[in-house]
Write a protein that holds these residues in place. Structure first.
Motif, PDB file in Angstrom:
ATOM      1  N   PRO A 199       0.825  -1.217   0.000  1.00  0.00           N
ATOM      2  CA  PRO A 199       0.000   0.000   0.000  1.00  0.00           C
ATOM      3  C   PRO A 199       0.852   1.257   0.000  1.00  0.00           C
ATOM      4  CG  PRO A 199      -0.839  -1.584   1.596  1.00  0.00           C
ATOM      5  CD  PRO A 199       0.472  -2.128   1.109  1.00  0.00           C
ATOM      6  N   ALA A 200       0.401   2.243  -0.753  1.00  0.00           N
ATOM      7  CA  ALA A 200       1.039   3.562  -0.818  1.00  0.00           C
ATOM      8  C   ALA A 200       2.459   3.515  -1.399  1.00  0.00           C
ATOM      9  CB  ALA A 200       1.064   4.244   0.543  1.00  0.00           C
ATOM     10  N   GLU A 201       2.781   2.430  -2.094  1.00  0.00           N
ATOM     11  CA  GLU A 201       4.071   2.350  -2.774  1.00  0.00           C
ATOM     12  C   GLU A 201       3.854   1.967  -4.227  1.00  0.00           C
ATOM     13  OE1 GLU A 201       6.629   0.668   1.071  1.00  0.00           O
ATOM     14  OE2 GLU A 201       6.835  -0.248  -0.907  1.00  0.00           O
ATOM     15  N   GLY A 202       4.866   2.201  -5.062  1.00  0.00           N
ATOM     16  CA  GLY A 202       4.786   1.738  -6.436  1.00  0.00           C
ATOM     17  C   GLY A 202       5.077   0.256  -6.525  1.00  0.00           C
ATOM     18  N   PRO A 203       4.660  -0.377  -7.626  1.00  0.00           N
ATOM     19  CA  PRO A 203       4.976  -1.797  -7.835  1.00  0.00           C
ATOM     20  C   PRO A 203       6.489  -2.017  -7.875  1.00  0.00           C
ATOM     21  CG  PRO A 203       3.295  -1.055  -9.379  1.00  0.00           C
ATOM     22  CD  PRO A 203       3.836   0.166  -8.723  1.00  0.00           C
ATOM     23  N   THR A 204       6.923  -3.155  -7.343  1.00  0.00           N
ATOM     24  CA  THR A 204       8.329  -3.533  -7.330  1.00  0.00           C
ATOM     25  C   THR A 204       8.504  -4.806  -8.140  1.00  0.00           C
ATOM     26  OG1 THR A 204       8.595  -2.588  -5.120  1.00  0.00           O
ATOM     27  CG2 THR A 204      10.301  -4.105  -5.857  1.00  0.00           C
ATOM     28  N   PHE A 205       9.465  -4.795  -9.053  1.00  0.00           N
ATOM     29  CA  PHE A 205       9.719  -5.955  -9.906  1.00  0.00           C
ATOM     30  C   PHE A 205      10.164  -7.156  -9.084  1.00  0.00           C
ATOM     31  CE2 PHE A 205      10.957  -8.337 -13.522  1.00  0.00           C
ATOM     32  CZ  PHE A 205      12.180  -8.912 -13.242  1.00  0.00           C
ATOM     33  N   LEU A 206       9.596  -8.334  -9.429  1.00  0.00           N
ATOM     34  CA  LEU A 206       9.968  -9.579  -8.751  1.00  0.00           C
ATOM     35  C   LEU A 206      10.771 -10.495  -9.651  1.00  0.00           C
ATOM     36  CD1 LEU A 206       6.950 -11.010  -6.724  1.00  0.00           C
ATOM     37  CD2 LEU A 206       9.250 -10.513  -5.885  1.00  0.00           C
ATOM     38  N   ILE A 207      10.160 -10.879 -10.769  1.00  0.00           N
ATOM     39  CA  ILE A 207      10.750 -11.883 -11.627  1.00  0.00           C
ATOM     40  C   ILE A 207      10.082 -11.796 -12.994  1.00  0.00           C
ATOM     41  CG2 ILE A 207       9.114 -13.707 -10.967  1.00  0.00           C
ATOM     42  CD1 ILE A 207      11.522 -15.683 -11.013  1.00  0.00           C
ATOM     43  N   SER A 208      10.805 -12.210 -14.030  1.00  0.00           N
ATOM     44  CA  SER A 208      10.242 -12.161 -15.372  1.00  0.00           C
ATOM     45  C   SER A 208      10.574 -13.436 -16.136  1.00  0.00           C
ATOM     46  CB  SER A 208      10.782 -10.946 -16.132  1.00  0.00           C
ATOM     47  OG  SER A 208      12.193 -11.046 -16.292  1.00  0.00           O
ATOM     48  N   ILE A 209       9.924 -13.600 -17.287  1.00  0.00           N
ATOM     49  CA  ILE A 209      10.197 -14.754 -18.130  1.00  0.00           C
ATOM     50  C   ILE A 209       9.922 -14.392 -19.574  1.00  0.00           C
ATOM     51  CG2 ILE A 209       7.869 -15.749 -17.845  1.00  0.00           C
ATOM     52  CD1 ILE A 209       9.275 -18.537 -17.872  1.00  0.00           C
ATOM     53  N   SER A 210      10.805 -14.816 -20.431  1.00  0.00           N
ATOM     54  CA  SER A 210      10.625 -14.622 -21.861  1.00  0.00           C
ATOM     55  C   SER A 210       9.832 -15.795 -22.426  1.00  0.00           C
ATOM     56  CB  SER A 210      11.996 -14.547 -22.532  1.00  0.00           C
ATOM     57  OG  SER A 210      11.885 -14.734 -23.923  1.00  0.00           O
ATOM     58  N   SER A 211       9.173 -15.563 -23.556  1.00  0.00           N
ATOM     59  CA  SER A 211       8.356 -16.626 -24.147  1.00  0.00           C
ATOM     60  C   SER A 211       9.185 -17.779 -24.701  1.00  0.00           C
ATOM     61  CB  SER A 211       7.463 -16.053 -25.248  1.00  0.00           C
ATOM     62  OG  SER A 211       8.242 -15.478 -26.259  1.00  0.00           O
ATOM     63  N   ILE A 212      10.492 -17.618 -24.778  1.00  0.00           N
ATOM     64  CA  ILE A 212      11.319 -18.718 -25.267  1.00  0.00           C
ATOM     65  C   ILE A 212      11.639 -19.708 -24.150  1.00  0.00           C
ATOM     66  CG2 ILE A 212      12.321 -17.317 -27.090  1.00  0.00           C
ATOM     67  CD1 ILE A 212      14.871 -17.105 -25.424  1.00  0.00           C
ATOM     68  N   LYS A 213      11.256 -19.359 -22.936  1.00  0.00           N
ATOM     69  CA  LYS A 213      11.496 -20.250 -21.794  1.00  0.00           C
ATOM     70  C   LYS A 213      10.162 -20.715 -21.220  1.00  0.00           C
ATOM     71  CE  LYS A 213      15.841 -18.217 -20.216  1.00  0.00           C
ATOM     72  NZ  LYS A 213      16.554 -17.632 -19.053  1.00  0.00           N
ATOM     73  N   ASP A 214      10.213 -21.751 -20.398  1.00  0.00           N
ATOM     74  CA  ASP A 214       8.998 -22.164 -19.708  1.00  0.00           C
ATOM     75  C   ASP A 214       9.143 -22.102 -18.188  1.00  0.00           C
ATOM     76  OD1 ASP A 214       9.561 -25.692 -20.572  1.00  0.00           O
ATOM     77  OD2 ASP A 214      10.626 -24.330 -19.220  1.00  0.00           O
ATOM     78  N   LYS A 215      10.324 -21.709 -17.729  1.00  0.00           N
ATOM     79  CA  LYS A 215      10.540 -21.625 -16.287  1.00  0.00           C
ATOM     80  C   LYS A 215      11.686 -20.667 -16.006  1.00  0.00           C
ATOM     81  CE  LYS A 215      12.003 -24.606 -12.416  1.00  0.00           C
ATOM     82  NZ  LYS A 215      12.396 -25.992 -12.049  1.00  0.00           N
ATOM     83  N   ASN A 216      11.538 -19.909 -14.927  1.00  0.00           N
ATOM     84  CA  ASN A 216      12.625 -19.051 -14.461  1.00  0.00           C
ATOM     85  C   ASN A 216      12.574 -18.995 -12.942  1.00  0.00           C
ATOM     86  OD1 ASN A 216      14.816 -17.315 -14.573  1.00  0.00           O
ATOM     87  ND2 ASN A 216      13.555 -15.484 -14.758  1.00  0.00           N
ATOM     88  N   GLU A 217      13.746 -19.177 -12.327  1.00  0.00           N
ATOM     89  CA  GLU A 217      13.824 -19.212 -10.868  1.00  0.00           C
ATOM     90  C   GLU A 217      14.685 -18.095 -10.327  1.00  0.00           C
ATOM     91  OE1 GLU A 217      14.908 -23.628 -10.579  1.00  0.00           O
ATOM     92  OE2 GLU A 217      14.332 -23.131  -8.530  1.00  0.00           O
ATOM     93  N   ASP A 218      14.291 -17.568  -9.182  1.00  0.00           N
ATOM     94  CA  ASP A 218      15.122 -16.592  -8.478  1.00  0.00           C
ATOM     95  C   ASP A 218      14.845 -16.743  -6.993  1.00  0.00           C
ATOM     96  OD1 ASP A 218      15.542 -12.937  -8.618  1.00  0.00           O
ATOM     97  OD2 ASP A 218      16.613 -14.514  -7.542  1.00  0.00           O
ATOM     98  N   GLY A 219      15.712 -17.488  -6.341  1.00  0.00           N
ATOM     99  CA  GLY A 219      15.535 -17.720  -4.907  1.00  0.00           C
ATOM    100  C   GLY A 219      14.250 -18.461  -4.610  1.00  0.00           C
ATOM    101  N   ARG A 220      13.398 -17.874  -3.795  1.00  0.00           N
ATOM    102  CA  ARG A 220      12.139 -18.522  -3.423  1.00  0.00           C
ATOM    103  C   ARG A 220      11.060 -18.389  -4.501  1.00  0.00           C
ATOM    104  NH1 ARG A 220       9.329 -16.375   0.412  1.00  0.00           N
ATOM    105  NH2 ARG A 220      10.285 -14.299   0.333  1.00  0.00           N
ATOM    106  N   PHE A 221      11.342 -17.627  -5.523  1.00  0.00           N
ATOM    107  CA  PHE A 221      10.336 -17.316  -6.546  1.00  0.00           C
ATOM    108  C   PHE A 221      10.629 -18.072  -7.846  1.00  0.00           C
ATOM    109  CE2 PHE A 221       8.455 -13.951  -4.100  1.00  0.00           C
ATOM    110  CZ  PHE A 221       9.490 -13.458  -3.332  1.00  0.00           C
ATOM    111  N   THR A 222       9.595 -18.715  -8.383  1.00  0.00           N
ATOM    112  CA  THR A 222       9.702 -19.402  -9.667  1.00  0.00           C
ATOM    113  C   THR A 222       8.491 -19.036 -10.498  1.00  0.00           C
ATOM    114  OG1 THR A 222      10.831 -21.276  -8.635  1.00  0.00           O
ATOM    115  CG2 THR A 222       9.927 -21.616 -10.845  1.00  0.00           C
ATOM    116  N   VAL A 223       8.737 -18.673 -11.750  1.00  0.00           N
ATOM    117  CA  VAL A 223       7.631 -18.399 -12.666  1.00  0.00           C
ATOM    118  C   VAL A 223       7.624 -19.482 -13.730  1.00  0.00           C
ATOM    119  CG1 VAL A 223       9.057 -16.766 -13.993  1.00  0.00           C
ATOM    120  CG2 VAL A 223       6.577 -16.721 -14.221  1.00  0.00           C
TER     121      VAL A 223
END
Lengths: 116, 113
Positions: B40-64
């Protein structure tokens, strides 16, 4: 780095008044984006610039809205005249054009606009 | 019409368990996907991203995960921590990510102690 800076943080104005929102992007970033967040429509892109040139303004709701980027370190979003339905949180974001962080946009804290 | 949809406005998960946030998209031109976290009251903060050439991307506790045929992506957070309580936005972009972002309406994640 201070991050993206927006001013004012809060703005309350009356219908019909002109409103100017300001944004200072992160130094060295080539792209600047303006977004608006409302309960009904969520976060939506209004306009974005690359190297100070507007690239896509198809999200600007109507002619009452205008945006400028006179130099690499400053942009404004102006609403004239303002209407109650313009009440929203307006975010500015910037990103580098370098491939290493090509897609990550850094957001400012937003300006909460209330039009009475 | 919503091109990016997050169908769960809220999700409650116990601390230590896995949080799974889902997102669907309709525009076949989207080729880059991102997750943002917002307090609340803050701007969005980037977490993780993925390109369409991949099907999985991991960064620590976060996986997309990305399922292009289903036009579906998900964010897994494991283990979930109290500080993860926030609104999570799914976003998509075309042009290899060069375009502006199209956001979903967000999922409010609540981590229960």
């Amino acid at each position: 780095d201070a991050g993206v800076i927006q001013s004012p943080r809060h703005e309350v104005t009356e219908m019909g008044q002109e409103v100017t929102l300001r944004c200072k992007p992160i130094s060295g970033h080539d792209y600047l984006f303006w977004y608006r967040q409302t309960m009904m429509r969520g976060l939506e892109l209004l306009i974005y610039f690359n190297n100070n040139v507007p690239i896509d303004d198809s999200g600007m709701p109507e002619d009452r809205f205008s945006a400028k980027m006179p130099n690499a370190s400053f942009s404004t979003l102006k609403i004239q005249p303002s209407e109650p339905r313009d009440s929203a949180v307006y975010f500015c974001a910037s990103r580098t054009g370098q491939d290493s962080s090509y897609n990550e946009q850094f957001f400012g804290p937003g300006t909460r606009l209330t039009v009475l | 019409d919503q091109q990016v949809k997050q169908n769960s406005p809220s999700l409650s998960v116990q601390e230590g368990r896995i949080s799974i946030l889902n997102c669907d998209y309709t525009n076949s031109m989207f080729d880059y996907f991102l997750w943002y976290k917002k307090y609340p009251a803050e701007g969005p903060t980037f977490l993780i991203s993925i390109s369409s050439i991949k099907d999985k991307n991991e960064d620590g506790r976060f996986t997309v995960f990305l399922n292009k045929s289903a036009k579906h992506l998900s964010l897994h957070i494991v283990p979930s921590q109290p500080g993860d309580s926030a609104v999570y936005f799914c976003a998509a972009s075309g042009g290899g990510g060069a375009d502006g972002l199209t956001f979903g309406k967000g999922t409010h994640l609540i981590i229960q102690p």
